[in-house]
Design a protein around this motif. Structure first.
Motif, PDB file in Angstrom:
ATOM      1  N   GLN A  74      38.752  49.369 104.918  1.00 22.53           N
ATOM      2  CA  GLN A  74      38.220  50.427 104.645  1.00 22.53           C
ATOM      3  C   GLN A  74      39.318  51.401 105.344  1.00 22.53           C
ATOM      4  N   ASP A  75      39.135  52.408 104.583  1.00 19.44           N
ATOM      5  CA  ASP A  75      39.773  54.099 105.302  1.00 19.44           C
ATOM      6  C   ASP A  75      39.085  54.545 106.863  1.00 19.44           C
ATOM      7  N   GLU A  76      39.840  55.049 107.126  1.00 17.74           N
ATOM      8  CA  GLU A  76      39.421  55.543 108.500  1.00 17.74           C
ATOM      9  C   GLU A  76      37.905  56.816 108.046  1.00 17.74           C
ATOM     10  N   THR A  77      37.249  56.696 108.396  1.00 16.60           N
ATOM     11  CA  THR A  77      35.713  57.943 108.658  1.00 16.60           C
ATOM     12  C   THR A  77      36.868  58.830 109.512  1.00 16.60           C
ATOM     13  N   GLU A  78      35.921  60.713 108.956  1.00 14.51           N
ATOM     14  CA  GLU A  78      36.177  62.046 109.417  1.00 14.51           C
ATOM     15  C   GLU A  78      36.680  61.496 111.005  1.00 14.51           C
ATOM     16  N   ASN A  84      39.190  66.119 122.197  1.00 10.34           N
ATOM     17  CA  ASN A  84      37.434  66.079 123.729  1.00 10.34           C
ATOM     18  C   ASN A  84      36.838  65.744 122.965  1.00 10.34           C
ATOM     19  N   LYS A  85      36.534  66.299 121.547  1.00  9.96           N
ATOM     20  CA  LYS A  85      35.293  65.695 121.281  1.00  9.96           C
ATOM     21  C   LYS A  85      35.560  64.592 120.265  1.00  9.96           C
ATOM     22  N   ARG A  86      36.298  64.163 120.042  1.00 10.10           N
ATOM     23  CA  ARG A  86      36.099  62.767 118.796  1.00 10.10           C
ATOM     24  C   ARG A  86      36.762  62.140 120.379  1.00 10.10           C
ATOM     25  N   TYR A  87      37.067  62.292 121.618  1.00 11.67           N
ATOM     26  CA  TYR A  87      36.876  61.112 122.785  1.00 11.67           C
ATOM     27  C   TYR A  87      35.155  61.032 122.793  1.00 11.67           C
ATOM     28  N   ARG A  88      34.052  61.558 123.197  1.00 13.80           N
ATOM     29  CA  ARG A  88      32.763  61.354 123.211  1.00 13.80           C
ATOM     30  C   ARG A  88      32.375  60.764 121.868  1.00 13.80           C
ATOM     31  N   ASN A  89      32.805  61.401 121.020  1.00 10.05           N
ATOM     32  CA  ASN A  89      31.936  60.772 119.558  1.00 10.05           C
ATOM     33  C   ASN A  89      32.392  59.094 119.509  1.00 10.05           C
ATOM     34  N   ASN A  90      34.062  59.119 119.772  1.00 10.68           N
ATOM     35  CA  ASN A  90      33.801  57.208 119.581  1.00 10.68           C
ATOM     36  C   ASN A  90      33.354  56.319 120.837  1.00 10.68           C
ATOM     37  N   ILE A  99      28.670  46.605 116.735  1.00 12.66           N
ATOM     38  CA  ILE A  99      29.359  46.153 116.835  1.00 12.66           C
ATOM     39  C   ILE A  99      30.405  47.122 115.150  1.00 12.66           C
ATOM     40  N   TYR A 100      29.193  47.276 114.370  1.00 14.20           N
ATOM     41  CA  TYR A 100      30.298  48.220 113.398  1.00 14.20           C
ATOM     42  C   TYR A 100      30.757  49.617 113.645  1.00 14.20           C
ATOM     43  N   GLU A 101      29.704  50.566 114.903  1.00 13.12           N
ATOM     44  CA  GLU A 101      30.556  51.090 115.205  1.00 13.12           C
ATOM     45  C   GLU A 101      32.121  51.134 116.327  1.00 13.12           C
ATOM     46  N   VAL A 102      32.285  50.166 116.403  1.00 16.44           N
ATOM     47  CA  VAL A 102      33.253  49.641 117.713  1.00 16.44           C
ATOM     48  C   VAL A 102      34.274  48.760 116.365  1.00 16.44           C
ATOM     49  N   ALA A 103      33.800  48.717 115.683  1.00 14.96           N
ATOM     50  CA  ALA A 103      34.753  48.034 113.978  1.00 14.96           C
ATOM     51  C   ALA A 103      35.596  49.938 114.079  1.00 14.96           C
ATOM     52  N   ASP A 104      34.271  50.897 113.692  1.00 10.97           N
ATOM     53  CA  ASP A 104      34.598  52.376 113.728  1.00 10.97           C
ATOM     54  C   ASP A 104      35.728  52.525 113.941  1.00 10.97           C
ATOM     55  N   VAL A 105      35.264  52.668 115.580  1.00 11.37           N
ATOM     56  CA  VAL A 105      36.686  53.537 116.930  1.00 11.37           C
ATOM     57  C   VAL A 105      38.262  52.484 116.727  1.00 11.37           C
ATOM     58  N   VAL A 106      37.601  51.385 116.636  1.00 12.55           N
ATOM     59  CA  VAL A 106      39.006  50.778 116.948  1.00 12.55           C
ATOM     60  C   VAL A 106      40.362  51.163 115.602  1.00 12.55           C
ATOM     61  N   ARG A 107      39.607  50.794 114.358  1.00 13.69           N
ATOM     62  CA  ARG A 107      40.466  51.754 113.122  1.00 13.69           C
ATOM     63  C   ARG A 107      40.341  52.450 113.465  1.00 13.69           C
ATOM     64  N   ASN A 108      39.629  53.741 113.159  1.00 11.01           N
ATOM     65  CA  ASN A 108      40.216  54.863 113.465  1.00 11.01           C
ATOM     66  C   ASN A 108      41.536  55.426 114.312  1.00 11.01           C
ATOM     67  N   LEU A 109      40.867  55.068 115.658  1.00  9.63           N
ATOM     68  CA  LEU A 109      42.241  55.385 116.891  1.00  9.63           C
ATOM     69  C   LEU A 109      43.664  54.420 116.354  1.00  9.63           C
ATOM     70  N   THR A 110      42.964  53.328 115.933  1.00 11.69           N
ATOM     71  CA  THR A 110      44.928  52.642 114.760  1.00 11.69           C
ATOM     72  C   THR A 110      44.743  53.624 113.956  1.00 11.69           C
ATOM     73  N   PHE A 111      44.809  54.182 113.512  1.00 15.19           N
ATOM     74  CA  PHE A 111      45.321  54.909 112.095  1.00 15.19           C
ATOM     75  C   PHE A 111      46.204  55.964 113.542  1.00 15.19           C
ATOM     76  N   LYS A 112      45.015  56.126 114.066  1.00 13.10           N
ATOM     77  CA  LYS A 112      45.326  58.287 114.772  1.00 13.10           C
ATOM     78  C   LYS A 112      47.046  57.691 114.990  1.00 13.10           C
ATOM     79  N   GLN A 113      46.731  56.132 115.975  1.00 16.04           N
ATOM     80  CA  GLN A 113      48.268  56.138 116.996  1.00 16.04           C
ATOM     81  C   GLN A 113      49.180  55.703 116.142  1.00 16.04           C
ATOM     82  N   LYS A 114      49.372  55.682 114.786  1.00 15.27           N
ATOM     83  CA  LYS A 114      50.364  55.137 113.802  1.00 15.27           C
ATOM     84  C   LYS A 114      50.584  56.416 113.580  1.00 15.27           C
ATOM     85  N   GLU A 115      49.932  57.718 112.942  1.00 16.89           N
ATOM     86  CA  GLU A 115      50.353  58.600 112.109  1.00 16.89           C
ATOM     87  C   GLU A 115      51.247  59.313 112.673  1.00 16.89           C
TER      88      GLU A 115
END
Length: 188
Positions: A74-78, A84-90, A99-115
């Protein structure tokens, strides 16, 4: 209560198998412990009396594993703009043991890393989240670590190209050296 041979998840550490149940005397206190065999031949002791409280749970089944893989597609979630806030939320998502939340973190941070790239702290978080995700999918899918790592990478890359390919230019993708700022840190 779990038994020897059960495949369980220890939040923030990943999935493993109960190798044995032992009574240990630690600092003068006798307690029963699950001895978990984790990936990389690491052994972890979890007090049985606190296992539920700290979020130890059975690994997901194949149906749930398919839902995890769907999240990666899926597309990343907001996410918060402020790192700092993003780190705490993740971190909260990872500590949840979900595990669904962990998958969300992996996908979102990977998108951010690529961008845009990630701070050192977020890179470490991404690596930890991937390890947690992969360790559980290896047991749930009865697959090798290499197979699961490749599958996770492929799903996220496909998702990124599907949802972001038109939005980014070559200049916005981090593919060049990023200098340290004047005070010698990398922005954390």
């Amino acid at each position: 209560m779990f038994s020897v041979g059960d495949k369980i998840v220890y939040p923030m550490h990943g999935a493993g198998v109960i190798d044995s149940i032992e009574e240990k005397d630690i600092l003068g206190e006798k307690q029963s412990y699950y001895i978990l065999k984790m990936p990389g031949e690491v052994k972890v002791m979890v007090p049985i009396a606190k296992a539920e409280e700290i979020g130890v749970r059975n690994i997901i089944d194949k149906e749930s594993a398919a839902k995890v893989i769907d999240i990666l597609e899926q597309d990343e979630t907001e996410m918060e703009k402020n790192w700092n806030k993003r780190y705490r939320n993740n971190m909260e998502k990872m500590k949840s043991g979900n595990i669904y939340e962990v998958a969300d973190v992996v996908r979102n941070l990977t998108f951010k890393q690529k961008e845009k790239g990630l701070s050192t702290g977020e890179k470490k978080m991404l690596n930890n989240a991937k390890q947690i995700l992969v360790s559980e999918l290896v047991l749930a899918e009865h697959a090798s670590q290499d197979e699961v790592e490749q599958m996770v990478e492929n799903k996220i890359n496909t998702s990124f190209m599907t949802f972001r390919a038109d939005d980014i230019s070559k200049e916005s993708v981090v593919n060049k050296f990023i200098p340290f700022n004047a005070n010698g840190t990398d922005g954390e």
